[in-house]
Design a protein around this motif. Structure first.
Motif, mmCIF file in Angstrom:
data_model
loop_
_atom_site.group_PDB
_atom_site.id
_atom_site.type_symbol
_atom_site.label_atom_id
_atom_site.label_comp_id
_atom_site.label_asym_id
_atom_site.label_seq_id
_atom_site.Cartn_x
_atom_site.Cartn_y
_atom_site.Cartn_z
ATOM 1 N N PRO A 29 6.589 -3.652 6.019
ATOM 2 C CA PRO A 29 7.878 -3.289 5.443
ATOM 3 C C PRO A 29 8.606 -2.192 6.211
ATOM 4 N N ILE A 231 18.895 0.730 3.568
ATOM 5 C CA ILE A 231 18.487 -0.672 3.678
ATOM 6 C C ILE A 231 17.000 -0.790 3.993
ATOM 7 N N GLU A 232 16.489 0.080 4.880
ATOM 8 C CA GLU A 232 15.058 0.060 5.185
ATOM 9 C C GLU A 232 14.235 0.360 3.933
ATOM 10 N N GLY A 235 14.449 -2.666 1.659
ATOM 11 C CA GLY A 235 13.601 -3.738 2.164
ATOM 12 C C GLY A 235 12.143 -3.524 1.810
ATOM 13 N N GLU A 236 11.700 -2.278 1.918
ATOM 14 C CA GLU A 236 10.314 -1.969 1.564
ATOM 15 C C GLU A 236 10.069 -2.229 0.083
ATOM 16 N N LEU A 238 11.702 -4.273 -1.861
ATOM 17 C CA LEU A 238 11.756 -5.714 -2.123
ATOM 18 C C LEU A 238 10.399 -6.364 -1.903
ATOM 19 N N PHE A 264 22.892 -5.365 3.846
ATOM 20 C CA PHE A 264 21.502 -5.805 4.006
ATOM 21 C C PHE A 264 21.428 -7.011 4.935
ATOM 22 N N LYS A 268 19.339 -7.042 8.324
ATOM 23 C CA LYS A 268 18.090 -7.802 8.316
ATOM 24 C C LYS A 268 18.242 -9.263 8.752
ATOM 25 N N PRO A 272 19.050 -10.208 0.641
ATOM 26 C CA PRO A 272 17.899 -9.568 -0.017
ATOM 27 C C PRO A 272 16.945 -10.566 -0.669
ATOM 28 N N TYR A 275 15.008 -12.387 1.984
ATOM 29 C CA TYR A 275 14.044 -11.466 2.592
ATOM 30 C C TYR A 275 12.767 -11.403 1.769
ATOM 31 N N ARG A 276 12.923 -11.335 0.460
ATOM 32 C CA ARG A 276 11.751 -11.294 -0.422
ATOM 33 C C ARG A 276 10.996 -12.621 -0.376
ATOM 34 N N ASP A 279 8.793 -13.144 2.802
ATOM 35 C CA ASP A 279 7.506 -12.443 2.762
ATOM 36 C C ASP A 279 6.522 -13.191 1.882
#
Length: 282
Positions: A29, A231-232, A235-236, A238, A264, A268, A272, A275-276, A279
């Motif tokens: 992350p 945003i970082e 992201g973590e 999320l 975002f 990225k 968002p 992005y989730r 992962d």
């Protein structure tokens, strides 16, 4: 590994072995390394790809096999490109505390302005020693603590003997210290509204001069860096929590969900929600 641990003021490893290893790949992350600093020293090695490293405002590209030795208090961060890298973070003061052997050299090393911060190019003696340190930490074979500390002493001795060669030149320490104050302020208040004038006041500069100085050192305008940090952090969260996208956006300083999604996606490359999901599919 939660790379945000590097922001914390805490002991690394254990009391009698204050050294810790971090492995960072693209699913981490905190894959991109936000600008930060700590009182410990750090070794970084690139296992694959390349890594654009910023050291006190100066940038250099690390390629596969290159390493960097980073002294305490040096503001550093970086952008990985198809990269896997490792970091060893260690409390050098504890390692050298009350050491009866080579006390004068140890004192000289600790008193260095930027901790002998250096780029260790692949194939050099220093880079080879750094590789052995990482290998020892990775394998954790019987007696690895002794081997690691011994290699660390060898590396420091080599850096000390070559102190006139390849030492990294940093920006004015006064300017860097002002930047640290701003980065600390952003880290502590990113979840609240922050203005350019507010950040300039923290730095003790006029807004115009502050923008120029901040951009010179970080490569981003103050507001662009603030959004990047938010945003970082988002992201973590999320990846590591079950909070809704809306809750995460609000808690990271974004009052407009559409604007959050736009920023975002720009940072990225995906929304968002995507992005989730990415992962979850890995």
């Amino acid at each position: 590994m939660n790379y945000s641990e590097l922001y914390e003021n805490k002991k690394r490893g254990s009391f009698d072995f204050p050294i810790e290893l971090y492995y960072v790949d693209e699913i981490n992350p905190r894959y991109r390394m936000p600008l930060h600093w700590h009182l410990e020293y750090e070794l970084i090695t690139v296992l694959k790809g390349s890594f654009e490293l910023s050291l006190d405002g100066s940038k250099t590209m690390l390629e596969e096999g290159d390493c960097a030795w980073i002294g305490d208090g040096v503001v550093h961060g970086g952008i990985p490109y198809d990269c896997i890298y490792e970091c060893v973070v260690f409390d050098l003061g504890t390692l050298l505390h009350d050491t009866p052997v080579c006390s004068r050299s140890a004192a000289e090393f600790l008193a260095s302005k930027n901790g002998f911060t250096s780029i260790l190019k692949k194939g050099t003696v220093c880079a080879d020693l750094a590789d052995k340190i990482f290998e020892s930490m990775e394998k954790e074979q019987q007696g690895y603590e002794w081997i690691t500390v011994g290699l660390m002493w060898q590396l420091m001795g080599t850096l000390l003997s070559q102190k006139s060669i390849g030492q990294f030149s940093s920006e004015s320490r006064g300017r860097i210290n002002r930047l640290k104050n701003v980065l600390t302020y952003i880290r502590n208040h990113y979840d609240s509204p922050i203005t350019l004038e507010e950040l300039a006041q923290v730095a003790g500069m006029s807004p115009r001069y502050f923008c120029r100085a901040f951009s010179h050192i970080t490569g981003k305008t103050p507001i662009a860096y603030l959004n990047y940090y938010r945003i970082e952090t988002a992201g973590e969260r999320l990846l590591m929590t079950n909070e809704t996208v809306t809750d995460i956006a609000m808690s990271c300083g974004f009052n407009d969900i559409s604007y959050f999604s736009k920023i975002f996606t720009r940072e990225k490359g995906v929304s968002p929600s995507q992005y989730r999901k990415q992962d979850a599919n890995k």
